[in-house]
Design an enzyme around this catalytic site. Structure first.
Site, mmCIF file in Angstrom:
data_model
loop_
_atom_site.group_PDB
_atom_site.id
_atom_site.type_symbol
_atom_site.label_atom_id
_atom_site.label_comp_id
_atom_site.label_asym_id
_atom_site.label_seq_id
_atom_site.Cartn_x
_atom_site.Cartn_y
_atom_site.Cartn_z
ATOM 1 C CE LYS A 127 -4.325 -1.761 0.809
ATOM 2 N NZ LYS A 127 -4.647 -1.916 2.033
ATOM 3 C CG HIS A 130 -0.548 7.831 2.386
ATOM 4 N ND1 HIS A 130 -0.900 8.669 3.504
ATOM 5 C CD2 HIS A 130 -1.410 6.617 2.469
ATOM 6 C CE1 HIS A 130 -1.766 7.937 4.199
ATOM 7 N NE2 HIS A 130 -2.236 6.663 3.775
ATOM 8 C CG HIS A 133 1.835 5.767 6.345
ATOM 9 N ND1 HIS A 133 1.581 5.624 5.041
ATOM 10 C CD2 HIS A 133 1.140 5.072 6.850
ATOM 11 C CE1 HIS A 133 0.752 4.597 5.185
ATOM 12 N NE2 HIS A 133 0.453 4.326 6.114
HETATM 13 N N1 ARG Z 1 -0.863 -0.902 9.830
HETATM 14 C C1 ARG Z 1 -1.578 -0.019 10.647
HETATM 15 C C2 ARG Z 1 -2.197 1.051 9.492
HETATM 16 O O1 ARG Z 1 -1.395 1.570 8.698
HETATM 17 C C3 ARG Z 1 -1.042 0.774 11.668
HETATM 18 C C4 ARG Z 1 -0.527 -0.418 12.712
HETATM 19 C C5 ARG Z 1 -0.513 0.030 14.067
HETATM 20 N N2 ARG Z 1 -0.169 -0.689 14.913
HETATM 21 C C6 ARG Z 1 -0.756 -1.512 15.887
HETATM 22 N N3 ARG Z 1 0.088 -2.346 16.647
HETATM 23 N N4 ARG Z 1 -1.922 -1.912 15.355
HETATM 24 O O2 ARG Z 1 -3.169 1.486 9.706
#
Ligand code: ARG
Length: 572
Positions: A127, A130, A133
């Site tokens: 993904k 962007h 982030h």
């Molecule tokens: N990958 C997730 C996102 O991009 C964020 C992860 C956050 N960390 C967690 N331990 N849930 O939305």
């Protein structure tokens, strides 16, 4: 460096009866207006114990501590004892300490022996990485640096979103319409294209969804072909993420993402069941959190596959076992507040008393001037493009303003990327904000370039002062303090003195902007001093004393920027 609150508290305790130093210390204030003293001690709370009107208590204390050599002047004003500390002794103490410590100024061993995990960035594989982030990435990096500076044993974790049914879809799409060369050329954009195509096609042909689910099951069962494709997607994506991390100067100790926990999930589901927390609902397994106003958490779907939240529960348990953390910090958008409340509550219900050492550090949304971005609507702004643009624009400004540099590429990168990071860390993290180029790159505002420029200006003074003067100023022995007795020198010194406590405050609040704002204050105070005083005068003693303060200021700014993950240019 003396702890002036401590010294003041001790003086007050010695002058009175029945007070404890720690209690007095907690009451000592720094008046908003420095005309009311450097420190003030309000006596309201003592009225009851001392059976006297607060102004009388203040008067009595003021008289008794007035001849302390640490203080220039002590005044009673109403219920307050206003204390003006002896400037020259204080300033010499601060300057000697800061110049002696150099890069270590601000460090402490407060956190010795305590392990703090900081999870940040955590993008999703295949993904786009962007502009949204950037927040988790940059705020998390700074929180890590702040805790590290306070002596905590830190671990940086990137909890990659590298697992889930979407990989079934991606593999399915790749097999049908993909090409290896295309992916290798532009992995994320290409994989995203396949993924979008999958959704378009699946609307017309519902069988595709079943095909994707079957593929995901194969992946979960570790079948070779599926696993190979998934691994490849992951590696290609990581390559792109790494480019951005390099630009930002950001590293991780662990990339244990969601997939890392896939084999730990059955045990978690079993444990939830054994502890009587699981309920069946339409074939799925849930934990009902309605009693806590937290809705319902879906743990496994009707086909048995686990979810994002299941992996977070597994991850927290694993981290406790593996790291035995003191704090387990998650820098994740506030949109996920409910998610975090849910799984932390579930851990609590499982009987884990350390559940509340898991800390969600949320932050608000970033939007672009043109409007909020959204992956779904195709208005993706890639972080890498933003950073490149920042460098490019900075380079233009450098040329236009005739800024001196040894290496224009290096400076443009340091200032351009630093500017974006600084902006990110300037406001309270919870606030939503709009990204604006004019604001980010303004060399005169409360920005990264302004602070970096101030640092470079200080370094230029030091180059012009010459090595011998700098060496003496660095040692800060026997400085002739009369030459830096002006208000702007004093105000600057007070901000420098406060730096270590600012770092602690930032850690307590998980709020890097506390540091950001403070170094803006230091930079502004330095510029006032620079403006008010002629530093490189003929008189040697005067030059050394002033140079010593310049070294302290430069040092503080550099250490402050470092806590934000930003470098300080020697020339600019
Ligand atoms: N990958 C997730 C996102 O991009 C964020 C992860 C956050 N960390 C967690 N331990 N849930 O939305």
């Amino acid at each position: 460096m003396n702890d002036y609150r401590d010294l003041i508290a001790t003086a007050i305790v010695n002058a009175t009866e029945g007070l404890e130093t720690e209690d007095v210390k907690a009451l000592v204030e720094i008046p908003a207006d420095s005309k009311m003293g450097d420190y003030a001690f309000p006596c309201f709370k003592l009225a009851k114990v001392m059976r006297k009107a607060p102004p009388l208590i203040a008067k009595d204390i003021a008289e008794k501590i007035a001849d302390n050599p640490l203080f220039d002047k002590v005044e009673q004003v109403n219920a307050y004892v206003n204390i003006f500390i002896s400037r020259s002794a204080y300033m010499e103490d601060v300057i000697r300490e800061v110049n002696g410590k150099g890069a270590d100024f601000g460090k402490s061993d407060l956190g010795a022996g305590k392990k703090v995990l900081v999870e940040y960035s955590s993008p999703n594989i295949a993904k786009p990485f962007h502009i949204g982030h950037i927040r988790s990435t940059v705020i998390g990096n700074s929180i890590y640096k702040i805790f590290d500076c306070l002596g905590y044993d830190t671990v940086r974790i990137n909890h990659l979103g590298d697992y889930g049914t979407q990989f079934g879809k991606m593999i399915c799409a790749y097999r049908r319409w993909g090409s290896k060369e295309e992916v290798e050329k532009e992995p994320i954009k290409t994989l995203l294209k396949y993924y979008t195509k999958f959704h378009e096609e699946a609307e017309k042909d519902p069988d595709l969804d079943q095909e994707a689910r079957d593929i995901f099951t194969k992946l979960e069962n570790g079948e070779k072909e599926e696993l190979e494709l998934w691994t490849w997607f992951r590696e290609e994506s990581l390559k792109e993420f790494t480019t951005v991390y390099k630009m930002l100067g950001i590293e991780f100790d662990s990339y244990a993402g969601e997939s890392f926990y896939s084999d730990k999930m059955p045990a978690v589901v079993r444990e939830l069941d054994e502890k009587g927390l699981l309920e069946e609902s339409e074939g799925a397994m849930i934990v009902d959190l309605e009693d806590y106003d937290l809705g319902v958490a879906l743990i496994t779907k009707s086909d048995g596959s686990t979810l994002y939240i299941t992996r977070d529960i597994a991850a927290a348990i694993y981290r406790k076992q593996h790291y035995d953390f003191y704090k387990n910090v998650y820098v994740v958008a506030s949109q996920q507040n409910l998610h975090f409340q849910q799984w932390i509550k579930i851990l609590e219900l499982m009987g884990y008393d350390w559940a509340n050492d898991c800390v969600h550090v949320p932050f608000g949304l970033v939007s672009l001037e043109e409007g909020t971005m959204s992956t779904r609507h195709g208005r993706v702004v890639f972080l890498e493009d933003v950073l490149n643009k920042a460098v490019e624009k900075t380079r233009e400004i450098i040329v236009e303003k005739n800024v001196v540099t040894d290496n224009i590429d290096e400076t443009a990168a340091m200032v351009g990327i630093g500017a974006v990071m600084f902006q990110e860390l300037s406001n309270n993290r919870i606030k939503d904000y709009t990204f604006s180029w004019d604001k980010v790159l303004n060399f005169d505002g409360e920005t990264g370039p302004y602070v970096q420029y101030t640092y470079a200006r200080a370094k230029s003074v030091l180059r012009n002062a010459g090595e011998e003067v700098v060496a003496k100023a660095q040692a800060a022995e026997g400085l002739d303090m009369q030459y830096i007795s002006g208000d702007s020198a004093y105000e600057l010194t007070k901000l420098i003195y406060a730096f270590p406590s600012v770092i602690e405050e930032a850690a307590n609040k998980y709020e890097p902007s506390v540091v950001t704002r403070h170094i803006v204050d230091v930079a502004q105070a330095f510029n006032r001093f620079y403006h008010d005083e002629h530093i490189l005068v003929d008189n040697e003693d005067e030059k050394i004393a002033k140079t010593a303060l310049v070294i302290s200021a430069a040092n503080t700014i550099k250490n402050g920027l470092a806590l934000l993950g930003i470098s300080a240019p020697e020339k600019m």
